[in-house]
Design a protein around this motif. Structure first.
Motif, PDB file in Angstrom:
ATOM      1  N   ASP A 291      47.603  47.749  44.914  1.00 45.88           N
ATOM      2  CA  ASP A 291      48.685  48.593  46.221  1.00 45.88           C
ATOM      3  C   ASP A 291      49.947  47.846  45.913  1.00 45.88           C
ATOM      4  OD1 ASP A 291      50.598  50.023  47.790  1.00 45.88           O
ATOM      5  OD2 ASP A 291      49.204  50.783  48.644  1.00 45.88           O
ATOM      6  N   PRO A 292      51.241  47.688  44.748  1.00 48.38           N
ATOM      7  CA  PRO A 292      52.243  46.944  45.245  1.00 48.38           C
ATOM      8  C   PRO A 292      52.634  47.059  46.648  1.00 48.38           C
ATOM      9  CG  PRO A 292      51.675  47.534  42.447  1.00 48.38           C
ATOM     10  CD  PRO A 292      50.715  48.409  44.354  1.00 48.38           C
TER      11      PRO A 292
ATOM     12  N   ALA B  74      49.259  39.188  39.285  1.00 46.58           N
ATOM     13  CA  ALA B  74      48.513  39.829  37.710  1.00 46.58           C
ATOM     14  C   ALA B  74      50.641  39.448  37.391  1.00 46.58           C
ATOM     15  CB  ALA B  74      49.739  41.149  38.242  1.00 46.58           C
ATOM     16  N   ASP B  75      50.252  38.803  36.124  1.00 48.71           N
ATOM     17  CA  ASP B  75      51.534  38.604  34.898  1.00 48.71           C
ATOM     18  C   ASP B  75      51.616  37.452  35.571  1.00 48.71           C
ATOM     19  OD1 ASP B  75      51.432  41.160  34.329  1.00 48.71           O
ATOM     20  OD2 ASP B  75      52.694  41.734  35.608  1.00 48.71           O
ATOM     21  N   GLU B  76      51.144  36.128  35.771  1.00 54.10           N
ATOM     22  CA  GLU B  76      50.587  34.970  36.139  1.00 54.10           C
ATOM     23  C   GLU B  76      49.702  34.505  35.083  1.00 54.10           C
ATOM     24  OE1 GLU B  76      51.163  32.667  39.946  1.00 54.10           O
ATOM     25  OE2 GLU B  76      52.855  33.730  40.374  1.00 54.10           O
TER      26      GLU B  76
ATOM     27  N   GLN C 222      47.958  43.969  35.765  1.00 52.83           N
ATOM     28  CA  GLN C 222      48.287  44.732  37.551  1.00 52.83           C
ATOM     29  C   GLN C 222      47.094  46.126  36.299  1.00 52.83           C
ATOM     30  OE1 GLN C 222      49.178  44.581  40.694  1.00 52.83           O
ATOM     31  NE2 GLN C 222      47.045  46.423  40.461  1.00 52.83           N
ATOM     32  N   SER C 223      46.951  46.024  35.298  1.00 55.97           N
ATOM     33  CA  SER C 223      45.641  47.053  34.671  1.00 55.97           C
ATOM     34  C   SER C 223      44.697  46.615  34.642  1.00 55.97           C
ATOM     35  CB  SER C 223      46.885  47.645  33.437  1.00 55.97           C
ATOM     36  OG  SER C 223      46.485  46.559  32.627  1.00 55.97           O
ATOM     37  N   ASP C 224      44.160  45.120  34.456  1.00 55.34           N
ATOM     38  CA  ASP C 224      42.783  44.778  35.007  1.00 55.34           C
ATOM     39  C   ASP C 224      42.925  44.697  36.126  1.00 55.34           C
ATOM     40  OD1 ASP C 224      42.811  43.739  31.614  1.00 55.34           O
ATOM     41  OD2 ASP C 224      44.702  41.552  32.899  1.00 55.34           O
ATOM     42  N   PHE C 225      43.391  44.320  36.919  1.00 56.41           N
ATOM     43  CA  PHE C 225      43.014  44.763  38.919  1.00 56.41           C
ATOM     44  C   PHE C 225      42.457  46.550  38.782  1.00 56.41           C
ATOM     45  CE2 PHE C 225      46.145  41.614  40.506  1.00 56.41           C
ATOM     46  CZ  PHE C 225      45.857  40.328  39.243  1.00 56.41           C
TER      47      PHE C 225
ATOM     48  N   ARG D 201      50.828  37.942  53.658  1.00 60.10           N
ATOM     49  CA  ARG D 201      51.212  37.111  53.034  1.00 60.10           C
ATOM     50  C   ARG D 201      51.571  36.446  51.374  1.00 60.10           C
ATOM     51  NH1 ARG D 201      47.245  33.018  53.001  1.00 60.10           N
ATOM     52  NH2 ARG D 201      45.178  34.091  52.764  1.00 60.10           N
ATOM     53  N   PHE D 202      51.428  37.513  50.762  1.00 60.27           N
ATOM     54  CA  PHE D 202      50.453  37.447  49.511  1.00 60.27           C
ATOM     55  C   PHE D 202      52.289  37.604  48.678  1.00 60.27           C
ATOM     56  CE2 PHE D 202      46.244  37.177  50.762  1.00 60.27           C
ATOM     57  CZ  PHE D 202      46.297  36.207  50.495  1.00 60.27           C
ATOM     58  N   GLY D 203      52.320  38.803  49.034  1.00 63.61           N
ATOM     59  CA  GLY D 203      53.730  39.426  48.570  1.00 63.61           C
ATOM     60  C   GLY D 203      53.937  40.333  47.888  1.00 63.61           C
TER      61      GLY D 203
END
Length: 131
Positions: free
Chosen positions: A38-39, A87-89, A19-22, A46-48
């Motif tokens: 914005d989480p 993020a994180d995938e 997320q920090s990269d985004f 639809r992406f969650g």
């Protein structure tokens, strides 16, 4: 024959965006669309969850191509983003020289977890410079 003397015919790299990269890319690019940063907002889509900027992915592609083909310019790119990157995938970046078109590299980014393609495209390389 390889496009560059030392470059392989194909190569793969992995990267796990955070997320920090985004957030950093949003600050740099000015693209602060809540789907990227914005989480809470993204959880209701639809992406969650938040999704990567397409150009953040291409920035990584650009860097890998520069490493694979030093001294070669990137003349023309075609890009499609058929699925989101999260993020994180972990992502797998694949580069394959096009056997049918000299000086073109086929590009694919896919999610490691499920194999879904998140970036598909090509890059036409310019002539190698001595500089």
């Amino acid at each position: 024959m390889s496009l560059a003397d030392a470059a392989p015919v194909s190569a793969e790299f992995s990267w796990t965006p955070r997320q920090s990269d985004f957030d950093a890319f949003a600050r740099l690019s000015g693209d602060d669309n809540p789907i990227h940063v914005d989480p809470e907002f993204s959880a209701r889509t639809r992406f969650g969850r938040t999704v990567s900027h397409g150009m953040l992915l291409y920035s990584r592609v650009f860097g890998y191509l520069r490493d694979l083909y030093p001294g070669r310019s990137q003349e023309v790119q075609t890009l499609m983003f058929p699925n989101p990157s999260y993020a994180d995938e972990k992502l797998i970046f694949s580069f394959t020289e096009n056997a049918e078109k000299t000086d073109q590299v086929l590009i694919e980014v896919r999610r490691h977890q499920d194999g879904a393609v998140t970036l598909s495209g090509t890059c036409d390389l310019g002539e190698k410079t001595d500089a």
